[in-house]
Design a protein around this motif. Structure first.
Motif, mmCIF file in Angstrom:
data_model
loop_
_atom_site.group_PDB
_atom_site.id
_atom_site.type_symbol
_atom_site.label_atom_id
_atom_site.label_comp_id
_atom_site.label_asym_id
_atom_site.label_seq_id
_atom_site.Cartn_x
_atom_site.Cartn_y
_atom_site.Cartn_z
ATOM 1 N N MET A 173 0.832 -1.211 0.000
ATOM 2 C CA MET A 173 0.000 0.000 0.000
ATOM 3 C C MET A 173 0.864 1.258 0.000
ATOM 4 S SD MET A 173 -3.048 -1.001 -0.359
ATOM 5 C CE MET A 173 -3.855 0.566 -0.140
ATOM 6 N N LYS A 174 1.964 1.223 0.733
ATOM 7 C CA LYS A 174 2.871 2.371 0.755
ATOM 8 C C LYS A 174 3.446 2.635 -0.634
ATOM 9 C CE LYS A 174 6.874 4.129 3.237
ATOM 10 N NZ LYS A 174 7.934 3.833 4.190
ATOM 11 N N ALA A 175 3.802 1.549 -1.344
ATOM 12 C CA ALA A 175 4.344 1.705 -2.698
ATOM 13 C C ALA A 175 3.295 2.260 -3.652
ATOM 14 C CB ALA A 175 4.863 0.360 -3.208
ATOM 15 N N ALA A 176 2.055 1.861 -3.476
ATOM 16 C CA ALA A 176 0.991 2.277 -4.395
ATOM 17 C C ALA A 176 0.318 3.581 -3.984
ATOM 18 C CB ALA A 176 -0.063 1.179 -4.487
ATOM 19 N N TRP A 177 0.478 3.995 -2.749
ATOM 20 C CA TRP A 177 -0.265 5.142 -2.217
ATOM 21 C C TRP A 177 -0.146 6.417 -3.052
ATOM 22 C CZ3 TRP A 177 -4.242 4.804 0.685
ATOM 23 C CH2 TRP A 177 -4.774 5.944 1.279
ATOM 24 N N PRO A 178 1.067 6.816 -3.451
ATOM 25 C CA PRO A 178 1.153 8.046 -4.254
ATOM 26 C C PRO A 178 0.332 7.954 -5.544
ATOM 27 C CG PRO A 178 3.338 7.397 -3.503
ATOM 28 C CD PRO A 178 2.403 6.270 -3.150
ATOM 29 N N ILE A 179 0.331 6.804 -6.154
ATOM 30 C CA ILE A 179 -0.443 6.640 -7.397
ATOM 31 C C ILE A 179 -1.928 6.632 -7.082
ATOM 32 C CG2 ILE A 179 -0.863 5.094 -9.352
ATOM 33 C CD1 ILE A 179 2.107 4.150 -8.889
ATOM 34 N N LEU A 180 -2.321 5.944 -6.012
ATOM 35 C CA LEU A 180 -3.727 5.914 -5.613
ATOM 36 C C LEU A 180 -4.269 7.311 -5.292
ATOM 37 C CD1 LEU A 180 -3.762 2.755 -3.314
ATOM 38 C CD2 LEU A 180 -5.021 3.025 -5.442
ATOM 39 N N MET A 181 -3.401 8.144 -4.733
ATOM 40 C CA MET A 181 -3.808 9.499 -4.359
ATOM 41 C C MET A 181 -3.602 10.501 -5.495
ATOM 42 S SD MET A 181 -5.037 9.343 -1.338
ATOM 43 C CE MET A 181 -5.798 7.845 -1.866
ATOM 44 N N GLY A 182 -3.158 10.005 -6.668
ATOM 45 C CA GLY A 182 -2.993 10.880 -7.834
ATOM 46 C C GLY A 182 -1.775 11.775 -7.743
ATOM 47 N N LYS A 183 -0.823 11.413 -6.873
ATOM 48 C CA LYS A 183 0.375 12.260 -6.705
ATOM 49 C C LYS A 183 1.495 11.873 -7.651
ATOM 50 C CE LYS A 183 -0.680 13.260 -1.962
ATOM 51 N NZ LYS A 183 -0.365 13.033 -0.578
ATOM 52 N N ARG A 184 1.360 10.733 -8.312
ATOM 53 C CA ARG A 184 2.361 10.326 -9.296
ATOM 54 C C ARG A 184 1.614 9.985 -10.572
ATOM 55 N NH1 ARG A 184 5.971 5.246 -8.360
ATOM 56 N NH2 ARG A 184 5.614 5.781 -6.211
ATOM 57 N N GLU A 185 2.142 10.448 -11.656
ATOM 58 C CA GLU A 185 1.514 10.253 -12.966
ATOM 59 C C GLU A 185 1.541 8.780 -13.346
ATOM 60 O OE1 GLU A 185 0.470 12.443 -16.788
ATOM 61 O OE2 GLU A 185 1.032 13.283 -14.878
ATOM 62 N N SER A 186 0.407 8.252 -13.806
ATOM 63 C CA SER A 186 0.370 6.881 -14.334
ATOM 64 C C SER A 186 0.625 6.929 -15.825
ATOM 65 C CB SER A 186 -0.976 6.240 -14.022
ATOM 66 O OG SER A 186 -2.005 6.944 -14.680
ATOM 67 N N HIS A 187 1.053 5.800 -16.367
ATOM 68 C CA HIS A 187 1.394 5.729 -17.798
ATOM 69 C C HIS A 187 0.199 5.392 -18.623
ATOM 70 C CE1 HIS A 187 5.708 5.886 -16.986
ATOM 71 N NE2 HIS A 187 5.417 5.138 -15.926
#
Length: 187
Positions: A173-187
């Motif tokens: 969850m820690k690894a995925a959290w930034p992506i889940l919260m929209g803080k890191r751009e997905s491809h």
């Protein structure tokens, strides 16, 4: 679909699940130990199919799909059986945590793969240790149902596996959290 030996081992593991259940509930004194031995064989095939797929360079998309499904099915079925047998909080709560974590992480991995971020939630070393502790404790709990000292050893192992389950879930969850919260751009 490539039905190589590693994939056949994985399929064999799935076929062993109902065998474990039927043997476990047979009205014989040896039934619990026999089901534990069958479960141990099935758990060994989990390691063996992965080893052979890598060693013989026989990894396939089908095997990559079926292997984790087989593991999760097997563990969930065994945990449900043990909840029925032991009928107490000390088995039921870990079973809920372990099954719940598997559902959550499977859904997370599927979603991350959809957005091209599958590598962010790859299997970790903690996950492998968790699986080993989980399988060992389940073998003991299957083999020695009841209040024997062995069942308490199995219960202690299940508690360790549950803590490792929570720890590995937090890591994922820690690894995925930034992506889940929209803080890191997905491809």
């Amino acid at each position: 679909m490539n039905l190589n030996f590693p994939n056949l081992l994985t399929g064999f593991r799935v076929l062993l699940i109902p065998v474990i259940v039927v043997v476990y509930f047979m009205p014989f004194s040896w039934a619990a130990m026999a089901s534990a031995l069958i479960f141990m064989l099935a758990s060994f095939t989990d390691w063996l199919d992965g080893y052979l797929a890598r060693k013989l360079d026989q990894s396939t998309p089908f095997g990559a799909f079926l292997d984790p499904v087989a593991d999760k099915l097997m563990v969930a079925v065994i945990l449900v059986m043990l909840v029925d047998t032991y009928s107490n909080l000390w088995i039921t709560l870990p079973a809920c945590v372990i099954i719940g974590r598997e559902i959550l992480i499977s859904a997370l991995r599927e979603w991350m793969a959809e957005i091209g971020q599958r590598a962010s939630v790859a299997v970790s070393y903690i996950g492998k240790v968790k699986t080993t502790a989980q399988m060992g404790s389940l073998v003991i709990l299957l083999a020695f149902p009841g209040g024997s000292w062995q069942s308490y050893v199995g219960l202690a192992g299940l508690m360790i596996a549950t803590l490792l389950t929570l720890w590995s879930m937090i890591i994922y969850m820690k690894a995925a959290w930034p992506i889940l919260m929209g803080k890191r751009e997905s491809h």
